[in-house]
Enzyme design. Structure first.
Site, PDB file in Angstrom:
ATOM      1  N   CYS A  22       0.837  -1.187   0.000  1.00  0.00           N
ATOM      2  CA  CYS A  22       0.000   0.000   0.000  1.00  0.00           C
ATOM      3  C   CYS A  22       0.874   1.239   0.000  1.00  0.00           C
ATOM      4  O   CYS A  22       2.077   1.155   0.174  1.00  0.00           O
ATOM      5  CB  CYS A  22      -0.943   0.032   1.201  1.00  0.00           C
ATOM      6  SG  CYS A  22      -0.078   0.343   2.736  1.00  0.00           S
ATOM      7  N   CYS A  25       3.239   1.756   2.883  1.00  0.00           N
ATOM      8  CA  CYS A  25       4.538   1.083   2.884  1.00  0.00           C
ATOM      9  C   CYS A  25       5.596   1.992   2.271  1.00  0.00           C
ATOM     10  O   CYS A  25       6.708   2.108   2.774  1.00  0.00           O
ATOM     11  CB  CYS A  25       4.490  -0.197   2.055  1.00  0.00           C
ATOM     12  SG  CYS A  25       3.386  -1.439   2.712  1.00  0.00           S
ATOM     13  N   ASP A 487       2.255  25.694 -33.526  1.00  0.00           N
ATOM     14  CA  ASP A 487       3.206  26.048 -34.541  1.00  0.00           C
ATOM     15  C   ASP A 487       2.534  25.704 -35.865  1.00  0.00           C
ATOM     16  O   ASP A 487       1.790  24.733 -35.938  1.00  0.00           O
ATOM     17  CB  ASP A 487       4.453  25.182 -34.319  1.00  0.00           C
ATOM     18  CG  ASP A 487       5.584  25.621 -35.181  1.00  0.00           C
ATOM     19  OD1 ASP A 487       5.847  26.827 -35.219  1.00  0.00           O
ATOM     20  OD2 ASP A 487       6.197  24.756 -35.815  1.00  0.00           O
TER      21      ASP A 487
HETATM   22  N1  LIG Z   1      16.564  27.339 -45.507  1.00  0.00           N
HETATM   23  C1  LIG Z   1      15.670  28.232 -45.892  1.00  0.00           C
HETATM   24  N2  LIG Z   1      15.543  28.534 -47.191  1.00  0.00           N
HETATM   25  C2  LIG Z   1      14.628  29.405 -47.603  1.00  0.00           C
HETATM   26  N3  LIG Z   1      13.794  30.039 -46.793  1.00  0.00           N
HETATM   27  C3  LIG Z   1      13.855  29.795 -45.509  1.00  0.00           C
HETATM   28  C4  LIG Z   1      14.799  28.875 -44.975  1.00  0.00           C
HETATM   29  N4  LIG Z   1      14.625  28.849 -43.645  1.00  0.00           N
HETATM   30  C5  LIG Z   1      13.608  29.676 -43.357  1.00  0.00           C
HETATM   31  N5  LIG Z   1      13.160  30.267 -44.478  1.00  0.00           N
HETATM   32  C6  LIG Z   1      12.060  31.200 -44.589  1.00  0.00           C
HETATM   33  O1  LIG Z   1      11.823  31.791 -43.340  1.00  0.00           O
HETATM   34  C7  LIG Z   1      10.455  31.565 -42.961  1.00  0.00           C
HETATM   35  C8  LIG Z   1      10.408  31.346 -41.496  1.00  0.00           C
HETATM   36  O2  LIG Z   1      11.096  30.173 -41.199  1.00  0.00           O
HETATM   37  P1  LIG Z   1      10.892  29.436 -39.849  1.00  0.00           P
HETATM   38  O3  LIG Z   1      11.755  28.259 -39.904  1.00  0.00           O
HETATM   39  O4  LIG Z   1      11.091  30.385 -38.729  1.00  0.00           O
HETATM   40  O5  LIG Z   1       9.368  29.065 -39.814  1.00  0.00           O
HETATM   41  P2  LIG Z   1       8.435  28.190 -40.762  1.00  0.00           P
HETATM   42  O6  LIG Z   1       9.237  27.263 -41.597  1.00  0.00           O
HETATM   43  O7  LIG Z   1       7.482  29.061 -41.458  1.00  0.00           O
HETATM   44  O8  LIG Z   1       7.681  27.282 -39.726  1.00  0.00           O
HETATM   45  P3  LIG Z   1       6.803  27.587 -38.470  1.00  0.00           P
HETATM   46  O9  LIG Z   1       5.394  27.654 -38.920  1.00  0.00           O
HETATM   47  O10 LIG Z   1       7.078  26.344 -37.709  1.00  0.00           O
HETATM   48  O11 LIG Z   1       7.270  28.789 -37.794  1.00  0.00           O
HETATM   49  C9  LIG Z   1      10.011  30.380 -43.764  1.00  0.00           C
HETATM   50  O12 LIG Z   1       8.630  30.429 -43.993  1.00  0.00           O
HETATM   51  C10 LIG Z   1      10.792  30.531 -45.034  1.00  0.00           C
HETATM   52  O13 LIG Z   1      10.115  31.397 -45.889  1.00  0.00           O
END
Ligand SMILES: Nc1ncnc2c1ncn2[C@@H]1O[C@H](COP(=O)(O)OP(=O)(O)OP(=O)(O)O)[C@@H](O)[C@H]1O
Ligand SMILES: [Zn+2]
Length: 805
Positions: A22, A25, A487
């Site tokens: 229990c 314990c 997100d």
């Molecule tokens: N490697 C990349 N190449 C081109 N564009 C990028 C890259 N990383 C981010 N971006 C641009 O920046 C924006 C924001 O990126 P971030 O990763 O912050 O969010 P996300 O991909 O929109 O996702 P979330 O909705 O999870 O925030 C993206 O929508 C994209 O347009």
């Protein structure tokens, strides 16, 4: 003692304890271990039968103390998880009773007592002793002995007045005042109550065992004969080329002039007593020659190739390298529909292969695989006490001695102060009897078990449904959640964007997606050269699009690639071209080409695309639009949350237009925050918290980890169970099903309600019986029945959660 001296102290010692029946314990052990020298803290979980001890102490002294208290250390290997006793239903409970020697004895005694009542009632006394009374007394002594012993041990070695001791005093006292029947009832009912508690804990452990039982014990590893086998003349006869090698069997397989032993890393031997001939080399790809070796799963190394035959359980986490088959993931993630696994797809240990054989490359050793991690999480979760639970434990520590003191006063004051009778005289119940009844009421069993049984049932049920909650505290906090931030990418959407639009500044055609435009080919090829080095989902989409464009040949690789989190990437191509791909934030509107491309980009955005500009040497050369599909389940999942009065917020790094577009098509989003950097997501969470109260954050762990950590409850989309997401979040959704968010909240709220009901019920019962015991109305057996009945109701009430859907 200075810190430096205690060099021996390492992490907390973990001990498995058997013999607890229990929650009391657990408290006794905890208190007693804490008193040992060198121990700084000890925490015992009744449900998981585990103890964690911190401080400078040897295992031997812990073991010795446990032994004094009447408990044992369980040193069984976790492998024994594989054998599964089934404890469900009434038959399961009966089996459980029979498995524990003291309970088995009590059952036998109970049967003997019933037989005694049937055969002996009304018999004349033999030498002044009622035969039935003699049977009762013997029954009390025999069945009660373990309880009495435990009570005295706790008194001596832990200086604690435990429930066992109180029961011992109450029953022996009852015998002393001639209440034989009551004494038997009390002790047997008490043991039934304890059995119920132990049973409910056992049920919780069963769920963990069934999880562990998913882990296959053996794996079939494929091993190539390293040298060119085409040279060999296989003179032996062999039915097929899967040689099943048992590790323990002597090596009897000898090829002409060289020994194979050296090639077998795991020291197994060929078991080829039979004759082997005509190895069917045609069936091997490129003539390579594989042996299958069956070995214990914990010997499978990362990188080993494992064969999984149709219908077999996958033994290790891995990646498919050959074959195509559907895999049933239900046992691990609760996901009911089988998932098709193709080359490069990841598979989890414990899931069941479908129609075709798969060859996988192991990516985790079994001890670190998904199942092991889940099991560890679930066990830790069950062992953790929530604040409410701790409060009740403290309350119980105070409640029992208080009632005992009260009981003593109830005997002493009336008898010695007011000349009331100690023993029952005619109609007046003796005050000793009332005192004994109060000792039974001092038992806090129902109260102590009421929270853990509920919380553990909730956690267990959620784990079965693929929702891992890190502990009771988290489950409890979840009941308070009034807003949830999502997100966008990878949570509300699938997180697998596709390129839907490419446009070069020099492009003449106006329809997007024209495969035959060399200028557009060039834009995507240049972009892909930098994106190859990026892990962002958008980057994968761009690289894939480049591969798919007929006009794009071999992709170049950019140098000096630099990531701009939340914005994009840049790098250098063939030494002199500086390439940038990303959101408008990375560019300056004065830039050459910007004015020409911006209106087109704007139009694409209006269609809900996420637009990335591409520049070469400070000149915008085009843009790429991607589209990420909203999960099919999202609208339904969010409307469930609306029904629960939860405020839903979208957080995204994406452009506001794209974000709004997504929000519009989901319908149920109350608030959109766009163009956020990861750290902005964190402050957004803080703002929601101040405006709307407790907030949960649902994310995939990519670029939202700080927000997940800051939220009152971080919920990670676990997918294949990525280690990082599993570690930071409070809750992991194993099957990426957003509906599980409302499921988790529902279970949390329900568990909160049940906990309240249970506490109220057990307290009311106690108060009621205390007020009946003092005037002499409540009898001993009523008091114990109230306790056992309370424990039973509270336990069943808590276990309702096990059936939650
Ligand atoms: N490697 C990349 N190449 C081109 N564009 C990028 C890259 N990383 C981010 N971006 C641009 O920046 C924006 C924001 O990126 P971030 O990763 O912050 O969010 P996300 O991909 O929109 O996702 P979330 O909705 O999870 O925030 C993206 O929508 C994209 O347009
Ligand atoms: Zn074009």
């Amino acid at each position: 003692m200075s810190e430096a001296l205690s060099t021996e102290s390492t992490g907390p010692l973990k001990v498995k304890i058997t013999g607890m029946d229990c929650g009391g314990c657990a408290m006794t052990i905890e208190d007693s271990i804490r008193k040992l020298e060198g121990v700084s803290s000890a925490s015992v979980s009744f449900t998981t039968e585990t103890m964690e001890v911190e401080g400078n102490i040897a295992m031997d002294s812990i073991e010795a103390r446990l032994k004094e208290l009447g408990y044992k250390i369980n040193s069984d290997k976790p492998q024994t998880y594989a054998e599964l006793p089934d404890h469900r239903g009434a038959a399961g409970f009966a089996r459980f009773l029979w498995e524990q020697p003291p309970l088995r004895m009590a059952v036998c005694v109970a049967i003997a007592v019933i037989l005694g009542i049937i055969t002996l009632s009304g018999m004349d006394p033999i030498r002044g002793v009622e035969p039935l009374d003699a049977v009762f007394a013997a029954a009390v002594i025999i069945s009660g002995a373990p309880v009495f012993l435990k009570g005295f041990r706790a008194l001596i070695f832990a200086n604690r007045i435990t429930i066992d001791l109180l029961m011992a005093i109450a029953t022996v006292g009852a015998l002393g005042i001639g209440e034989y029947g009551e004494a038997v009832t009390v002790i047997l009912l008490f043991m039934l109550g304890e059995a119920l508690e132990a049973y409910s804990a056992e049920r919780a452990r069963d769920s963990l065992r069934s999880l562990m039982a998913l882990q296959p014990q053996e794996a079939t590893v494929l091993q190539a004969h390293s040298d060119n086998h085409s040279d060999h003349k296989h003179s032996e006869s062999c039915s097929d080329n899967d040689h099943e090698h048992k590790p323990s069997v002597a090596h009897t397989h000898n090829h002409d002039d060289h020994s194979h032993t050296a090639q077998h890393a795991h020291g197994h031997n060929h078991e080829q007593g039979e004759n082997c001939s005509g190895h069917d080399h045609q069936s091997h790809d490129q003539g390579d020659h594989d042996h299958t070796v069956v070995m214990p799963v914990d010997q499978v190394q990362i990188g080993d190739r494992v064969l999984v035959r149709p219908g077999q359980r996958i033994p290790v986490d891995g990646v498919v390298i050959k074959g195509l088959s559907s895999v049933d993931q239900a046992p691990v993630t609760g996901e009911s529909v089988p998932v098709v696994k193709d080359i490069d797809d990841t598979v989890m240990a414990g899931t069941v292969n479908g129609e075709a054989a798969l060859e996988i490359r192991s990516t985790k050793v079994a001890a670190e695989g998904t199942i092991a991690r889940i099991a560890k999480l679930v066990e830790q979760a069950q062992a953790q006490r929530s604040p409410a639970e701790r409060f009740i434990d403290r309350f119980a520590r105070w409640y029992t001695p208080t009632v005992v003191a009260l009981a003593t006063l109830v005997v002493l004051i009336p008898v010695y102060g007011f000349g009331q009778p100690l023993m029952t005289e005619g109609e007046t119940t003796g005050w000793l009897y009332r005192g004994l009844a109060m000792l039974i009421i001092a038992c806090p069993c129902a109260l102590v078990i009421s929270i853990p049984v509920t919380v553990v049932s909730g956690l267990t049920r959620l784990a079965n449904l693929g929702v891992l909650v890190k502990g009771g505290a988290q489950l409890d906090r979840m009941a308070d959640i009034s807003a949830i931030a999502f997100d966008k990418t990878g949570t509300l959407t699938y997180g697998k964007p596709r390129v839907t639009n490419i446009r070069s500044l020099q492009c003449s055609h106006d329809a997007a997606n024209d495969d035959n435009c060399s200028n557009c080919d060039n834009v995507v090829a240049i972009a892909a050269a930098v994106e190859r080095s990026s892990e962002h989902p958008v980057a994968h989409a761009i690289v894939e699009a480049a591969h798919n464009r007929s006009g794009v040949g071999h992709l170049a690789v950019a140098q000096a690639v630099q990531a701009h989190p939340g914005k994009g990437v840049s790098g250098e191509l063939s030494g002199d071209k500086k390439i940038t791909v990303g959101t408008g934030d990375l560019f300056n509107t004065e830039m050459e080409g910007w004015a020409d491309i911006a209106p087109h980009a704007e139009a694409a955005r209006d269609k809900g695309e996420t637009v990335m500009y591409v520049s070469e040497n400070n000149k915008v050369i085009g843009y790429i639009g991607v589209h990420d599909e909203i999960r099919e389940i999202t609208p339904e999942a969010l409307s469930q949350l609306s029904q629960m009065n939860i405020r839903k917020v979208m957080l995204t790094g994406d452009h506001l237009k794209a974000a709004n577009r997504v929000a519009d098509s989901i319908n149920d989003i109350d608030e959109v925050h766009a163009q956020l950097m990861p750290e902005d997501k964190l402050s957004a969470i803080e703002k929601i918290h101040t405006d709307h109260g407790a907030v949960a954050m649902v994310g995939d762990g990519i670029n939202d980890a700080p927000a997940l950590a800051r939220a009152d409850i971080g919920i990670a989309m676990g997918g294949g169970g990525t280690a990082q997401a599993m570690e930071t979040a409070d809750v992991v959704l194993m099957q990426d099903d957003l509906q599980d968010v409302s499921l988790a909240l529902r279970v949390a709220r329900k568990s909160r309600t049940i906990v309240k009901q249970n506490i109220v019920l057990s307290l009311v019962l106690k108060v009621l019986f205390l007020s009946l015991a003092i005037p002499g109305i409540a009898t001993l057996w009523m008091a114990v029945l109230a306790d056992v009945g309370g424990t039973l109701i509270v336990t069943l009430n808590g276990m309702r959660l096990l059936r939650e859907k």
